[in-house]
Design a protein around this motif. Structure first.
Motif, PDB file in Angstrom:
ATOM      1  N   PRO A 119       0.644  -1.342   0.065  1.00 51.11           N
ATOM      2  CA  PRO A 119       0.020  -0.010   0.041  1.00 51.11           C
ATOM      3  C   PRO A 119       0.813   1.384  -0.006  1.00 51.11           C
ATOM      4  CG  PRO A 119       0.216  -0.924   2.074  1.00 51.11           C
ATOM      5  CD  PRO A 119       0.893  -1.926   1.118  1.00 51.11           C
ATOM      6  N   SER A 120       0.391   2.394  -0.747  1.00 48.08           N
ATOM      7  CA  SER A 120       1.215   3.615  -0.839  1.00 48.08           C
ATOM      8  C   SER A 120       0.151   4.754  -1.240  1.00 48.08           C
ATOM      9  CB  SER A 120       2.318   3.297  -1.731  1.00 48.08           C
ATOM     10  OG  SER A 120       2.952   4.563  -2.024  1.00 48.08           O
ATOM     11  N   ASN A 121       0.091   5.546  -0.269  1.00 52.68           N
ATOM     12  CA  ASN A 121      -0.770   6.954  -0.441  1.00 52.68           C
ATOM     13  C   ASN A 121      -2.097   6.318  -1.037  1.00 52.68           C
ATOM     14  OD1 ASN A 121       1.492   8.390   0.212  1.00 52.68           O
ATOM     15  ND2 ASN A 121       2.286   8.320  -1.739  1.00 52.68           N
ATOM     16  N   GLY A 122      -2.781   5.544  -0.460  1.00 53.87           N
ATOM     17  CA  GLY A 122      -4.195   5.507  -0.864  1.00 53.87           C
ATOM     18  C   GLY A 122      -4.442   4.531  -2.037  1.00 53.87           C
ATOM     19  N   THR A 123      -3.159   3.862  -2.518  1.00 51.12           N
ATOM     20  CA  THR A 123      -3.238   3.045  -3.652  1.00 51.12           C
ATOM     21  C   THR A 123      -2.478   1.624  -3.219  1.00 51.12           C
ATOM     22  OG1 THR A 123      -1.246   3.753  -4.581  1.00 51.12           O
ATOM     23  CG2 THR A 123      -3.399   4.863  -5.470  1.00 51.12           C
ATOM     24  N   MET A 124      -3.028   0.508  -4.175  1.00 44.48           N
ATOM     25  CA  MET A 124      -2.322  -0.865  -3.596  1.00 44.48           C
ATOM     26  C   MET A 124      -1.406  -1.213  -5.168  1.00 44.48           C
ATOM     27  SD  MET A 124      -1.791  -3.051  -1.244  1.00 44.48           S
ATOM     28  CE  MET A 124      -3.289  -3.421  -0.258  1.00 44.48           C
ATOM     29  N   TRP A 125      -0.342  -1.416  -4.682  1.00 44.20           N
ATOM     30  CA  TRP A 125       0.619  -1.858  -5.838  1.00 44.20           C
ATOM     31  C   TRP A 125       1.009  -3.358  -5.854  1.00 44.20           C
ATOM     32  CZ3 TRP A 125       3.413   1.467  -9.039  1.00 44.20           C
ATOM     33  CH2 TRP A 125       2.974   3.037  -8.935  1.00 44.20           C
ATOM     34  N   ILE A 126       0.859  -3.914  -7.002  1.00 41.82           N
ATOM     35  CA  ILE A 126       1.055  -5.299  -7.083  1.00 41.82           C
ATOM     36  C   ILE A 126       2.096  -5.609  -8.162  1.00 41.82           C
ATOM     37  CG2 ILE A 126      -0.223  -7.597  -7.189  1.00 41.82           C
ATOM     38  CD1 ILE A 126      -2.917  -6.334  -6.558  1.00 41.82           C
ATOM     39  N   GLU A 127       3.024  -6.119  -7.751  1.00 38.37           N
ATOM     40  CA  GLU A 127       4.039  -6.652  -8.588  1.00 38.37           C
ATOM     41  C   GLU A 127       4.296  -7.897  -8.760  1.00 38.37           C
ATOM     42  OE1 GLU A 127       8.574  -4.984  -9.786  1.00 38.37           O
ATOM     43  OE2 GLU A 127       7.621  -4.410  -7.994  1.00 38.37           O
ATOM     44  N   ALA A 128       4.443  -8.552 -10.110  1.00 40.50           N
ATOM     45  CA  ALA A 128       4.836 -10.015 -10.404  1.00 40.50           C
ATOM     46  C   ALA A 128       6.243 -10.098 -10.466  1.00 40.50           C
ATOM     47  CB  ALA A 128       4.074 -10.417 -11.668  1.00 40.50           C
ATOM     48  N   GLY A 129       6.841 -11.223 -10.355  1.00 37.85           N
ATOM     49  CA  GLY A 129       8.250 -11.598 -10.563  1.00 37.85           C
ATOM     50  C   GLY A 129       8.626 -11.986 -11.883  1.00 37.85           C
ATOM     51  N   VAL A 130       9.798 -12.650 -12.079  1.00 40.08           N
ATOM     52  CA  VAL A 130       9.903 -13.078 -13.637  1.00 40.08           C
ATOM     53  C   VAL A 130       9.435 -14.353 -14.108  1.00 40.08           C
ATOM     54  CG1 VAL A 130      12.141 -13.702 -14.680  1.00 40.08           C
ATOM     55  CG2 VAL A 130      12.331 -11.660 -13.266  1.00 40.08           C
ATOM     56  N   ARG A 131       9.179 -15.299 -13.152  1.00 45.59           N
ATOM     57  CA  ARG A 131       9.019 -16.670 -13.752  1.00 45.59           C
ATOM     58  C   ARG A 131       7.739 -17.029 -14.152  1.00 45.59           C
ATOM     59  NH1 ARG A 131      13.384 -20.086 -12.058  1.00 45.59           N
ATOM     60  NH2 ARG A 131      15.031 -19.053 -11.174  1.00 45.59           N
ATOM     61  N   GLY A 132       6.680 -16.500 -13.604  1.00 49.19           N
ATOM     62  CA  GLY A 132       5.368 -16.526 -13.956  1.00 49.19           C
ATOM     63  C   GLY A 132       4.801 -18.159 -13.507  1.00 49.19           C
ATOM     64  N   VAL A 133       5.257 -18.566 -12.626  1.00 47.92           N
ATOM     65  CA  VAL A 133       4.962 -19.868 -12.290  1.00 47.92           C
ATOM     66  C   VAL A 133       3.403 -20.328 -12.026  1.00 47.92           C
ATOM     67  CG1 VAL A 133       5.153 -21.944 -10.573  1.00 47.92           C
ATOM     68  CG2 VAL A 133       7.301 -20.470 -11.180  1.00 47.92           C
ATOM     69  N   ALA A 134       2.887 -19.383 -11.305  1.00 43.71           N
ATOM     70  CA  ALA A 134       1.318 -19.158 -11.185  1.00 43.71           C
ATOM     71  C   ALA A 134       0.874 -17.797 -11.529  1.00 43.71           C
ATOM     72  CB  ALA A 134       1.013 -19.522  -9.626  1.00 43.71           C
ATOM     73  N   GLN A 163       3.114  -4.143 -13.043  1.00 42.65           N
ATOM     74  CA  GLN A 163       2.596  -3.859 -11.816  1.00 42.65           C
ATOM     75  C   GLN A 163       1.284  -3.467 -12.107  1.00 42.65           C
ATOM     76  OE1 GLN A 163       5.149  -0.388 -11.283  1.00 42.65           O
ATOM     77  NE2 GLN A 163       6.439  -1.482  -9.788  1.00 42.65           N
ATOM     78  N   ALA A 164       0.312  -3.794 -10.963  1.00 41.60           N
ATOM     79  CA  ALA A 164      -0.856  -3.422 -11.105  1.00 41.60           C
ATOM     80  C   ALA A 164      -1.139  -2.291 -10.111  1.00 41.60           C
ATOM     81  CB  ALA A 164      -1.962  -4.547 -10.857  1.00 41.60           C
ATOM     82  N   VAL A 165      -1.849  -1.164 -10.328  1.00 38.51           N
ATOM     83  CA  VAL A 165      -1.948  -0.276  -9.328  1.00 38.51           C
ATOM     84  C   VAL A 165      -3.301  -0.162  -9.177  1.00 38.51           C
ATOM     85  CG1 VAL A 165      -1.641   2.235  -8.789  1.00 38.51           C
ATOM     86  CG2 VAL A 165       0.048   0.855 -10.219  1.00 38.51           C
ATOM     87  N   PHE A 166      -4.108  -0.240  -7.841  1.00 38.29           N
ATOM     88  CA  PHE A 166      -5.475  -0.132  -7.800  1.00 38.29           C
ATOM     89  C   PHE A 166      -5.702   0.988  -6.603  1.00 38.29           C
ATOM     90  CE2 PHE A 166      -9.113  -1.726  -5.027  1.00 38.29           C
ATOM     91  CZ  PHE A 166     -10.185  -1.517  -5.845  1.00 38.29           C
ATOM     92  N   GLY A 167      -6.872   1.633  -6.834  1.00 34.71           N
ATOM     93  CA  GLY A 167      -7.291   2.570  -5.822  1.00 34.71           C
ATOM     94  C   GLY A 167      -8.604   3.093  -6.096  1.00 34.71           C
ATOM     95  N   ALA A 168      -8.783   4.058  -5.520  1.00 37.79           N
ATOM     96  CA  ALA A 168     -10.574   4.573  -5.531  1.00 37.79           C
ATOM     97  C   ALA A 168     -10.727   5.058  -6.934  1.00 37.79           C
ATOM     98  CB  ALA A 168     -10.716   5.757  -4.781  1.00 37.79           C
ATOM     99  N   HIS A 169      -9.668   5.182  -7.840  1.00 42.47           N
ATOM    100  CA  HIS A 169      -9.870   5.572  -9.434  1.00 42.47           C
ATOM    101  C   HIS A 169     -10.111   4.491 -10.254  1.00 42.47           C
ATOM    102  CE1 HIS A 169      -9.986   9.769  -8.404  1.00 42.47           C
ATOM    103  NE2 HIS A 169      -8.690   9.783  -7.751  1.00 42.47           N
ATOM    104  N   GLY A 170      -9.930   3.264  -9.657  1.00 39.91           N
ATOM    105  CA  GLY A 170      -9.642   1.864 -10.331  1.00 39.91           C
ATOM    106  C   GLY A 170      -8.547   1.233 -10.579  1.00 39.91           C
ATOM    107  N   LEU A 171      -8.369   0.533 -11.449  1.00 44.11           N
ATOM    108  CA  LEU A 171      -7.163  -0.450 -11.688  1.00 44.11           C
ATOM    109  C   LEU A 171      -6.334  -0.015 -12.802  1.00 44.11           C
ATOM    110  CD1 LEU A 171      -5.694  -3.042 -11.073  1.00 44.11           C
ATOM    111  CD2 LEU A 171      -7.096  -4.423 -12.486  1.00 44.11           C
ATOM    112  N   GLY A 172      -5.057   0.044 -12.953  1.00 46.32           N
ATOM    113  CA  GLY A 172      -4.119   0.305 -13.901  1.00 46.32           C
ATOM    114  C   GLY A 172      -3.063  -0.567 -13.958  1.00 46.32           C
ATOM    115  N   MET A 173      -2.639  -0.969 -15.248  1.00 41.79           N
ATOM    116  CA  MET A 173      -1.607  -2.054 -15.363  1.00 41.79           C
ATOM    117  C   MET A 173      -0.502  -1.384 -16.009  1.00 41.79           C
ATOM    118  SD  MET A 173      -3.386  -4.675 -14.502  1.00 41.79           S
ATOM    119  CE  MET A 173      -2.229  -5.775 -14.958  1.00 41.79           C
ATOM    120  N   ARG A 174       0.773  -1.596 -15.517  1.00 39.58           N
ATOM    121  CA  ARG A 174       1.969  -1.163 -16.144  1.00 39.58           C
ATOM    122  C   ARG A 174       2.991  -2.356 -16.644  1.00 39.58           C
ATOM    123  NH1 ARG A 174       3.534   3.865 -12.322  1.00 39.58           N
ATOM    124  NH2 ARG A 174       1.532   4.999 -12.226  1.00 39.58           N
ATOM    125  N   TYR A 175       3.303  -2.193 -17.862  1.00 36.84           N
ATOM    126  CA  TYR A 175       4.389  -3.268 -18.329  1.00 36.84           C
ATOM    127  C   TYR A 175       5.753  -2.613 -17.832  1.00 36.84           C
ATOM    128  CZ  TYR A 175       1.254  -5.754 -21.862  1.00 36.84           C
ATOM    129  OH  TYR A 175       0.263  -6.413 -22.202  1.00 36.84           O
TER     130      TYR A 175
END
Length: 513
Positions: free
Chosen positions: A76-91, A152-164
């Motif tokens: 969590p950071s400043n009212g948003t939730m950051w979700i980041e994936a690793g390299v391998r993509g096992v799941a 990275q996925a960034v989620f907050g009150a304004h919705g969901l954003g995806m970043r490559y």
């Protein structure tokens, strides 16, 4: 690796670990429970919640972006939730926002309530029908996103954003130094990749199909743990299946493997009446075409206490030829030129690369495969490991000269070194699943197509498919006189079964250009 439900008001926390989930208000994040997976934080040093593969040589070490296993980092950071994936993509991790709440899971089936009335992504529909898959945040449904490697996925009150992420750098073929031994280096790197994974040999199975890739994994596991590793396979039909069984028996003895667990595909044909697709039970568009056989095999392994499944995924891509080294394009029928392809599918031919991810560290085809095989393995209470998808082995493969990659010479030479003769590395009969699918289509596919045509389909209504040509293909298949390419209709059946099971009744809405 995780499932989650996050409401924007709960992002700031505090997040409390219950022993099974992190919880805050009505929100929760639940890691997959398995000895190969560990959780960290949040604590005084970091607000991040980390779910990662254990690494035996790094027990107790802090997390970092170069962690040698798969991971998901949530912060969590400043009212948003950051979700980041690793390299391998096992799941995989799929994310969707419904009524301002973020839902996520490694299994698309968990998200069915959010998807029943979601519009379809037309580019992904055509990719599915033509098996022209692309590695991308996009999925079959608009609003459902796949968190691809390093994204990275960034989620907050304004919705969901995806970043490559930025594109990954890759190596080029090199010349060997005098006296170099690529096979010995391959063995050492493969042993190192296995040493970085957590598994108990007594509860570990290797998918030993009889092919070069899985055989190399089996040889390494058998050498490290004589008599303990379970061999597993789906046995194909006909004379090639008899040959497959014989070759596997020889490999099991040679590699000093343990018990052998198999399922015969003639008894588990795709589209069989009691399977998920034929019964219109919930099945995702990302489940394997051979779900009936795979589910049966995993059930047998589960009953024997297997907790880890090692595969040969990544072996083809590890030693693949570069585009410049290919003398010609691969032969085959363009799926979009098949007679049942509708006009809308042909119009979208040029959109295959829309929104695709940048170059990944692990090959995109490998990542597509690992995402496909993970959910059924996880549903069965097991964890998959893919040693040939290790970044160190990938880099080694990229550096190899052409002669060691051509016709997978590296994999063949390694098997020859451990005692495999010509029969084991280059059998007289070709072993693949084409005859399995041909038999399934002949027995069950024509009836499935006719039922689809009778009840109607949005894939037909919106011009993705030509119903008259589908009816003609059904007749040819039922009569046992299929035309070249007719077995590709299995992609139509798989997609239609998935859409039906998710309850789609309305036509898909095109994605804006």
């Amino acid at each position: 690796m995780i499932k989650l439900r996050i409401h924007p008001r709960d992002i700031a926390g505090p997040w409390t670990w219950t022993g099974r989930q992190w919880q805050a208000g009505t929100s929760w994040i639940e890691p997959y429970t398995h000895p190969a997976v560990e959780v960290l934080g949040p604590d005084d040093t970091s607000p991040a919640m980390i779910i990662r593969e254990r690494c035996p040589t790094l027990t107790g070490q802090p997390h970092h972006v170069g962690w040698p296993g798969d991971f998901i980092a949530i912060q969590p950071s400043n009212g948003t939730m950051w979700i980041e994936a690793g390299v391998r993509g096992v799941a995989p991790l799929y994310l969707i926002v419904t009524d301002t709440v973020l839902y996520g899971s490694w299994d698309v089936a968990d998200l069915a309530p959010s998807l029943r009335h979601a519009a379809l992504n037309e580019h992904e529909v055509v990719r599915q029908l033509s098996t022209t898959f692309r590695y991308t945040h996009d999925t079959l449904w608009q609003g459902l996103h796949w968190l691809t490697e390093r994204s990275q996925a960034v989620f907050g009150a304004h919705g969901l954003g995806m970043r490559y992420p930025l594109p990954a750098a890759h190596g080029r073929p090199r010349e060997l130094t005098a006296g170099a031994d690529p096979v010995a280096a391959y063995e050492q790197l493969l042993d190192l990749a296995l040493s970085r994974r957590v598994y108990d040999p007594a509860t570990t199975a290797v998918e030993l199909s009889g092919g070069l890739d899985s055989a190399n994994i089996a040889a390494s596991l058998g050498a490290a743990h004589p008599g303990q590793i379970t061999a597993a396979a789906m046995i194909i039909v006909g004379a090639a299946g008899v040959q497959q069984q014989d070759r596997r028996r020889q490999m099991i003895d040679l590699f000093r493997l343990g018990p052998d667990v198999t399922t015969k595909m003639i008894d588990n044909l795709p589209l069989r009446p009691d399977g998920r697709r034929a019964s219109r039970a919930l099945i995702t568009p990302y489940d394997e075409l051979y779900d009936e056989g795979k589910t049966t095999l995993l059930g047998l392994l589960h009953s024997r206490g297997v907790r880890t499944v090692a595969t040969g995924i990544g072996g083809d891509e590890m030693v693949a030829l570069t585009a410049a080294e290919l003398s010609r394009a691969p032969l085959g029928i363009d799926p979009l030129d098949l007679p049942w392809t509708g006009p809308h599918s042909r119009d979208l031919r040029g959109g295959f690369d829309t929104g695709t991810a940048p170059a990944s560290i692990v090959n995109e085809v490998t990542l597509l495969a690992t995402a496909c095989v993970a959910p059924p393995i996880l549903r069965a209470g097991m964890w998959p490991i893919h040693p040939l998808a290790d970044p160190a082995l990938i880099r080694f493969g990229e550096w190899l000269p052409y002669s060691w990659r051509y016709l997978k010479r590296l994999h063949v030479a390694r098997l020859e070194r451990v005692g495999c003769g010509p029969y084991l590395v280059d059998p007289p009969l070709r072993e693949n699943f084409e005859p399995v699918m041909d038999e399934a289509l002949h027995r069950h596919g024509a009836a499935f197509l006719r039922a689809m045509l009778d009840r109607g389909s949005p894939l037909i209504d919106d011009g993705y498919l030509n119903p008259d040509e589908l009816a003609a293909a059904a007749t040819r298949i039922a009569d046992g006189t299929p035309a070249p390419g007719d077995n590709s209709v299995c992609n139509v059946i798989a997609l239609e079964a998935a859409l039906s099971s998710f309850g789609h009744a309305e036509s898909p809405t095109p994605v804006p250009a």
